[in-house]
Enzyme design. Structure first.
Site, PDB file in Angstrom:
ATOM      1  N   HIS A  21      15.424  -2.772  13.496  1.00 28.94           N
ATOM      2  CA  HIS A  21      15.227  -3.465  14.776  1.00 28.94           C
ATOM      3  C   HIS A  21      13.733  -3.700  15.050  1.00 28.94           C
ATOM      4  CE1 HIS A  21      17.369  -4.095  18.888  1.00 28.94           C
ATOM      5  NE2 HIS A  21      16.427  -4.992  18.713  1.00 28.94           N
ATOM      6  N   GLU A  25      23.038   1.908  16.732  1.00 30.67           N
ATOM      7  CA  GLU A  25      21.629   2.319  16.604  1.00 30.67           C
ATOM      8  C   GLU A  25      21.377   3.530  17.504  1.00 30.67           C
ATOM      9  OE1 GLU A  25      18.877  -0.855  17.407  1.00 30.67           O
ATOM     10  OE2 GLU A  25      19.911  -2.273  16.112  1.00 30.67           O
ATOM     11  N   ARG A  71      21.427  -8.418  18.227  1.00 31.18           N
ATOM     12  CA  ARG A  71      22.031  -7.136  18.585  1.00 31.18           C
ATOM     13  C   ARG A  71      23.091  -6.786  17.552  1.00 31.18           C
ATOM     14  NH1 ARG A  71      18.196  -6.874  21.131  1.00 31.18           N
ATOM     15  NH2 ARG A  71      17.870  -6.443  23.364  1.00 31.18           N
TER      16      ARG A  71
END
Length: 376
Positions: A255, A238, A209
């Site tokens: 990601h 993000e 993360r």
């Protein structure tokens, strides 16, 4: 049996087609009215599964989510209603582990600094951290594990402190969930002070993360310390990463570390297995049968591969440089981050590539790494 399923969930028809009528729906806009007469509900993380969605349905036999996390599901409500639930923990762990390993091989080649002989610290020893360790240990790399929660739970593996990893690891790979409060908070686990404390020439890989690293602090420290090398698949904020951070990373991606065809299929397949178990019927479908034939039939090895040859084998399966280049060219475009994720051509895992080798050298490590066909 009526099976309501998110239209973006792959391989539903070949797996569930024999079990009932499949009704594809938009997971983001799903309504209680649509769910009212469903026997089975299969969702992704975009669907909030709660009383508001399900209160009008009194015949639901199973809710499945093809995701690792369950934040979008009111588990207490399902338990209260005695509605069985299953998700797909670890479905993309192999993909993430191989992504991190490939990134390390790429850095080793780029900086002429062999991966062999380095010490790798893995922060977070859950599914993805364990998969990363498996790749590294197959290749003979010393791994240090940090996971205070696993350690407290009695996990038999050896664990070290985060300070030990900071002091001893040549490479640090992050695999923790985001936790914003409490004793084991992971938000900004790598703050300015910890980033400054990293050993000279540390490689830092983040596939978990974005918020685990203070991205503003990372920019500041990286500008002061060019010896630090970064692989970033996740970002604070993000889908709009800090534009000044992307150029500071050696490899930058949106990601997608967990995006493999095998992982995608595995998520749906795990739900299929669970539903068959609940219905007390045999799960007679095969995960391998779902996947397309790999475009390389087999690679014949004349000798056991050195590190340069190993990277070439890995590139046959997935060339990280392609996604890195595309991301740098598109991330500043409107919706560039999400568009690249949505349109991503899910890569294959090492198991898709068969290796043929008749030599005398020890090559079991290639099989342990995940390649198929070795020594068979």
């Amino acid at each position: 049996m009526k099976i309501l399923v998110d239209e973006n969930m792959p391989y539903v028809e070949p797996l569930f087609g024999d079990l009932g009528d499949i009704i594809p729906v938009n997971g983001r806009t799903l309504t209680a009215e649509q769910v009212r007469d469903a026997d089975v509900l299969l969702v992704r993380s975009v669907t909030k599964v709660n009383a508001e969605l399900l209160s009008g349905n009194n015949k639901l036999k199973f809710v499945g989510s093809a995701t690792i996390g369950t934040d979008h599901v009111d588990l207490a409500y399902l338990a209260e209603r005695n509605i069985p639930f299953s998700n797909a923990p670890g479905c993309n762990a192999t993909a993430v582990g191989e992504f991190a390993f490939i990134a390390m091989l790429e850095l080793a080649q780029r900086f002429n600094s062999p991966l062999k002989g380095k010490v790798v610290g893995i922060v977070g020893a859950g599914n993805t951290g364990t998969a990363t360790a498996k790749c590294l240990q197959a290749y003979g790399i010393k791994v240090l594990l940090n996971d205070p929660i696993k350690a407290a739970e009695g996990d038999p593996r050896s664990f070290v402190s985060l300070d030990t990893i900071t002091a001893q690891a040549d490479i640090i790979s992050l695999h923790v969930p985001i936790t914003r409060t409490g004793e084991h908070k992971t938000k900004h686990l790598f703050d300015e002070a910890r980033l400054k404390a990293l050993k000279p020439n540390t490689w830092l890989v983040n596939c978990c993360r974005g918020d685990v690293i203070d991205n503003q602090a990372l920019i500041k420290v990286k500008r002061q310390r060019d010896d630090l090398k970064l692989v970033l698949d996740v970002w604070e904020g993000e889908p709009t990463p800090l534009p000044e951070l992307v150029p500071l990373a050696e490899f930058a991606t949106p990601h997608i570390a967990g995006y493999s065809l095998e992982g995608k299929a595995r998520g749906t397949f795990m739900l299929y297995q669970k539903l068959c178990q609940l219905l007390n019927i045999t799960a007679d479908k095969s995960l391998l049968d779902l996947l397309p034939t790999f475009n390389i039939k087999a690679v014949e090895l004349a000798t056991a591969p050195n590190e340069k040859a190993l990277l070439q084998l890995a590139r046959f399966v997935y060339d990280l440089r392609d996604d890195d280049k595309m991301f740098r060219n598109t991330f500043l475009n409107e919706n560039g981050f999400d568009t690249m994720r949505k349109n991503h051509q899910h890569r294959r895992e090492f198991s898709a590539l068969a290796l043929a080798y008749d030599g005398q050298s020890e090559v079991d490590w290639l099989s342990n790494l995940g390649f198929s066909g070795v020594g068979q």
